[in-house]
Design an enzyme around this catalytic site. Structure first.
Site, PDB file in Angstrom:
ATOM      1  N   TYR A 155      66.971  35.123  18.054  1.00 47.41           N
ATOM      2  CA  TYR A 155      66.816  34.351  16.825  1.00 47.41           C
ATOM      3  C   TYR A 155      67.475  32.983  16.915  1.00 47.41           C
ATOM      4  CZ  TYR A 155      64.353  37.900  14.213  1.00 47.41           C
ATOM      5  OH  TYR A 155      63.382  38.772  13.781  1.00 47.41           O
TER       6      TYR A 155
ATOM      7  N   ASP B  54      55.174  40.599  15.788  1.00 46.80           N
ATOM      8  CA  ASP B  54      56.473  40.045  15.419  1.00 46.80           C
ATOM      9  C   ASP B  54      57.013  39.164  16.558  1.00 46.80           C
ATOM     10  OD1 ASP B  54      58.737  40.376  13.241  1.00 46.80           O
ATOM     11  OD2 ASP B  54      59.748  40.704  15.156  1.00 46.80           O
ATOM     12  N   ARG B  55      58.207  39.435  17.084  1.00 44.28           N
ATOM     13  CA  ARG B  55      58.732  38.598  18.162  1.00 44.28           C
ATOM     14  C   ARG B  55      57.794  38.608  19.365  1.00 44.28           C
ATOM     15  NH1 ARG B  55      61.731  35.681  15.182  1.00 44.28           N
ATOM     16  NH2 ARG B  55      62.883  34.846  16.957  1.00 44.28           N
TER      17      ARG B  55
ATOM     18  N   ARG C  29      55.278  36.015  19.056  1.00 45.65           N
ATOM     19  CA  ARG C  29      55.776  34.674  19.388  1.00 45.65           C
ATOM     20  C   ARG C  29      55.788  34.457  20.903  1.00 45.65           C
ATOM     21  NH1 ARG C  29      56.947  32.938  14.646  1.00 45.65           N
ATOM     22  NH2 ARG C  29      57.415  34.518  13.070  1.00 45.65           N
TER      23      ARG C  29
ATOM     24  N   HIS D 226      67.248  37.299   7.334  1.00 49.29           N
ATOM     25  CA  HIS D 226      67.806  37.637   8.650  1.00 49.29           C
ATOM     26  C   HIS D 226      67.549  36.533   9.671  1.00 49.29           C
ATOM     27  CE1 HIS D 226      63.624  39.011   8.962  1.00 49.29           C
ATOM     28  NE2 HIS D 226      63.759  38.986  10.266  1.00 49.29           N
ATOM     29  N   TRP D 227      66.525  35.685   9.452  1.00 53.48           N
ATOM     30  CA  TRP D 227      66.274  34.594  10.386  1.00 53.48           C
ATOM     31  C   TRP D 227      67.490  33.681  10.508  1.00 53.48           C
ATOM     32  CZ3 TRP D 227      61.403  31.982  12.163  1.00 53.48           C
ATOM     33  CH2 TRP D 227      60.356  32.909  12.337  1.00 53.48           C
TER      34      TRP D 227
ATOM     35  N   HIS E   6      54.711  45.007   7.022  1.00 53.97           N
ATOM     36  CA  HIS E   6      54.912  44.266   8.258  1.00 53.97           C
ATOM     37  C   HIS E   6      54.630  45.080   9.520  1.00 53.97           C
ATOM     38  CE1 HIS E   6      56.710  41.590  11.198  1.00 53.97           C
ATOM     39  NE2 HIS E   6      57.645  42.476  11.497  1.00 53.97           N
TER      40      HIS E   6
END
Length: 292
Positions: free
Chosen positions: A210, A105-106, A109, A150-151, A270
């Site tokens: 975000y 997830d994050r 990134r 939510h993004w 997820h």
């Protein structure tokens, strides 16, 4: 009990102080968590990985019990580039100039940004259940707006999302996210996530993450598009019951960003390491070269 083979430390990486668990022996392996979690998301597989690797699992800046750097106008202080700097400094603290990296997830990134910004640092890279940030926003459509709402909500200017989340963090961050499904989190991990989410400073940091993702991170990705590619071998894992396989040509898009890409779907949603720990462990050990 998770992380039985680990020590718990606070490490000053210059721009933040990170809570980190570390243990095991063998080649270094950095594990980076996602939203709205902490390093505890790796608890179901960390002890097994530590049999073959020196495992280091921090809370990202702003998350869990790591500190929150000051907010800046362009959100760079919560960008994936900034978090990648933390990761490099953390691994150097433990004596590792080159290492393996898995990010969910994050954390995924942060992981691919680190691979682009610090190409000599990585041996192998595993990215779990994400697509490149710029590609996500570029291809945003109705399905994305409804499924990953939510993004755009978290990216709204402060203090609007912070105020709404703080009213009932559990309902927003966990009940809303799971959409009625049973959370796959271990009890000690879930309590760690919930404790962090009650801290207004953590809520703000997650929103800043975000906001950076909708602005600074996109600009950095677009600057690299077609110019830089990830040089190390890359594994992509995604949840077969989740959105990625339905919305994207997962491996095809990642091959625009790296030359050596392999991967597979795992039969879950997820939260791959928590929903399917045995399958995740096998995939990571196979990719990173653990002995059979």
């Amino acid at each position: 009990m998770a992380f039985e083979r680990f020590e718990l430390s606070r490490v000053d990486v210059g721009e933040a102080i990170l809570r980190v668990r570390h243990g095991g022996s063998g080649p270094p392996l950095l594990l980076l968590h996602g939203y709205p979690e902490t390093h505890m998301m790796w608890g179901k597989i960390a002890d097994d990985l530590a049999r073959d690797f020196t495992v280091i699992a921090p809370d990202l800046r702003g998350y869990g019990e790591s500190t929150q750097p000051a907010t800046v106008k362009d959100h760079e202080s919560y960008s994936k580039r900034a978090m990648a700097r933390d990761a490099i400094a953390l691994m150097r603290h433990f004596g590792h100039e080159r290492f393996n990296l898995a990010g969910h997830d994050r954390g995924g990134r942060v992981a691919y940004r680190l691979a682009l910004d610090h190409p000599d640092a990585l041996i192998r890279l595993s990215i779990l259940d994400i697509m490149p940030t710029a590609d996500v926003w570029k291809r945003a459509n109705k399905a994305f707006a409804l499924g990953y709402w939510h993004w755009s909500f978290l990216a709204q200017p402060a203090p609007f999302p912070e105020s709404l989340i703080a009213h009932d963090p559990d309902k927003f961050l966990f009940e809303g996210m799971m959409r009625g499904a049973t959370p796959p989190f271990a009890p000690d991990a879930f309590e760690d996530y919930r404790k962090a989410a009650r801290d207004p400073a953590v809520i703000h940091a997650m929103c800043e993450d975000y906001r950076a993702g909708a602005s600074y991170d996109v600009a950095v990705d677009e600057a690299d598009r077609g110019v830089r590619k990830i040089g190390c071998p890359v594994q992509i894992l995604w949840g077969g019951k989740g959105a990625l396989g339905a919305w994207y040509d997962v491996l095809g898009l990642w091959r625009d960003w790296a030359d050596d890409v392999t991967g597979q779907a795992i039969d879950c949603g997820h939260f791959i390491p928590e929903e399917k720990p045995a399958e995740t462990l096998a995939a990571l050990r196979g990719f990173f070269g653990a002995p059979p």
